[in-house]
Design an enzyme around this catalytic site. Structure first.
Site, PDB file in Angstrom:
ATOM      1  N   GLU A  88     -53.764 -28.888 104.820  1.00 61.39           N
ATOM      2  CA  GLU A  88     -53.691 -28.434 106.433  1.00 61.39           C
ATOM      3  C   GLU A  88     -54.652 -27.241 106.509  1.00 61.39           C
ATOM      4  O   GLU A  88     -53.970 -26.394 107.147  1.00 61.39           O
ATOM      5  CB  GLU A  88     -52.385 -28.401 106.860  1.00 61.39           C
TER       6      GLU A  88
ATOM      7  N   GLU B 266     -47.770 -36.172 104.502  1.00 57.65           N
ATOM      8  CA  GLU B 266     -46.725 -35.881 104.990  1.00 57.65           C
ATOM      9  C   GLU B 266     -46.413 -36.661 106.000  1.00 57.65           C
ATOM     10  O   GLU B 266     -47.241 -36.765 106.844  1.00 57.65           O
ATOM     11  CB  GLU B 266     -46.975 -34.298 105.353  1.00 57.65           C
TER      12      GLU B 266
END
Length: 452
Positions: free
Chosen positions: A163, A357
């Site tokens: 991320e 995720e």
């Protein structure tokens, strides 16, 4: 058609969120260690000094993973645990920990998927300018090389960075995450370029130095636009919004600013117009380095937003209905995002999709029967997986799914308030209890999703 036979079922974690042992065995400071010392930075003044004590309990944790039937485990490596100063001296005890973790996973029949960087940046490198320093990509390449040398005889699957837009934006724009600073757009564009260069150089190191053939990806999070209605017009509008740079969110949250360089070797034109006069100086080979070939498109997914046409503005985000389902984190539950996101990303970038995720924070506690009942998480995950499965049925090449997270952990500036795990952690005594969702997920894995 459902998930293919070799579909990867796993769960994920990150080093700072679970390991603890913050000052043991030669580990250096990370920016999160220092950020947590700042008054008011983290809820209740909490920190990751102990977290889940995974550093000392990893063998027991792997046994729990085996009991849950996991096929794969995505963990991250603490950069300052391996290189305490960020570069130079390698700490053998840090390397030994990850080597032992890999061995334990393989012995349990669980495939290791290490992520090289999940936000715990070496504090000593931050003091040298961090991601603003144009040497930062060389630092990351050196770090990658140390791990490849130690683990690539047994590790075949790698993620470079987790991320990037989140740690850049929250850490360097809003200042709500480590290192807790607020920079200009000019500086942020420079940081983004250095982060992308770091990824590219890391990929090249893995390709050149790995002892076994490797599969490599990066793990971004993407804003997913969901059409208000499934008409050709609305679908095309959602696709256009998802892959355009908007002034209000540029560059931090613009999907294509982060993704197009990785797969197309260039920044998008609409983003370059917004960045006029602010772009960092780039080397002649930078874009070639950034766009090193990847084997799959990995992405973290938690939220999507529904968009609809608007006669005045062209489009807008549809306001949620009163009483829309929310997680304990107050994130909206929009399962359709796990259909439209993979579908649009596969159409644009043409790589197999793996969700690195997906999960939810829930209000979990140990019930009077000694168990942890979390029906909301089961229903949430089932709904999202059904949408993911729909994408597979329509020809989207899906590689795998990693639930976030394997266990309750330190949730960054929210401390220990948010529980995302399928395994309950009592932070007073470090006891683990597999929640109902963990047992349910075991059955989903065994059935390869056919029982959803």
């Amino acid at each position: 058609m459902g998930f293919k036979k070799d579909f990867i079922w796993g769960a994920a974690s990150s080093s700072y969120q679970i390991e603890g042992a913050w000052n043991e065995d030669g580990r250096g400071l990370s920016v999160w260690d220092v950020f947590c010392e700042k008054e008011g930075a983290v809820l209740n003044g909490e920190h990751g000094k102990v977290a889940c004590d995974h550093y000392h309990r990893f063998k027991d944790d792997v046994l729990v993973m085996k009991q849950m039937g996991l096929k794969a485990y995505r963990f991250s490596v603490s950069w300052p645990r391996v290189l305490p100063e960020g570069t130079g001296r390698i700490e053998s005890r840090g390397i030994d920990f990850y080597s032992s973790l890999v061995d334990e996973l393989l012995e349990a029949g669980i495939t290791p998927f290490p992520t090289l960087f999940h936000w715990d940046y070496p504090y000593e490198l931050f003091c040298r300018g961090g991601w603003l320093n144009d040497d930062s990509s060389e630092w990351f390449a050196e770090y990658t090389s140390a791990l490849v040398e130690a683990l690539s005889d047994r590790v075949e699957n790698w993620f470079t960075i987790n991320e990037p837009r989140i740690f850049v934006n929250l850490g360097h724009v809003t200042g709500t995450h480590a290192p807790g600073i607020k920079l200009s757009r000019r500086d942020i564009l420079r940081i983004i370029h250095n982060v992308l260069l770091s990824h590219g150089k890391s990929v090249k190191v893995i390709r050149d130095q790995a002892k076994t053939p490797s599969k490599i990806g990066i793990a971004p999070v993407c804003h997913v636009a969901i059409p208000h209605q499934e008409t050709a017009e609305n679908i095309e509008l959602a696709r256009k919004i998802m892959f355009s740079c908007q002034e209000s969110e540029f560059p931090d949250w613009s999907n294509t600013w982060w993704l197009d360089p990785l797969f197309f070797g260039s920044y998008p034109e609409d983003g370059l117009e917004l960045a006029q006069g602010l772009m960092p100086k780039m080397g002649p080979d930078d874009m070639k380095i950034i766009s090193q070939p990847l084997d799959f498109f990995a992405t973290n997914h938690y939220q999507g937003y529904v968009v609809e046409p608007d006669k005045v503005n062209g489009w807008n985000v549809k306001q949620p209905q009163t009483g829309q389902p929310l997680t304990a984190f107050s994130w909206p539950v929009v399962p359709e995002g796990l259909y439209w996101g993979p579908k649009f990303l596969y159409e644009r970038y043409g790589k197999p999709i793996v969700i690195t995720e997906n999960g939810m924070s829930n209000l979990d506690w140990v019930h009077s029967d000694g168990k942890v009942h979390d029906p909301q998480r089961i229903d949430y995950t089932r709904r999202y997986l059904l949408n993911y499965k729909r994408a597979a049925s329509e020809g989207v090449d899906l590689m795998g799914y990693f639930h976030w997270s394997i266990m309750d952990n330190f949730e960054w500036n929210q401390g220990y308030k948010e529980r995302f795990g399928m395994v309950y952690v009592d932070f007073q005594n470090q006891n683990r209890i597999i929640k109902d969702s963990g047992h349910w997920y075991r059955d989903v894995i065994a059935a390869n999703g056919e029982n959803l």
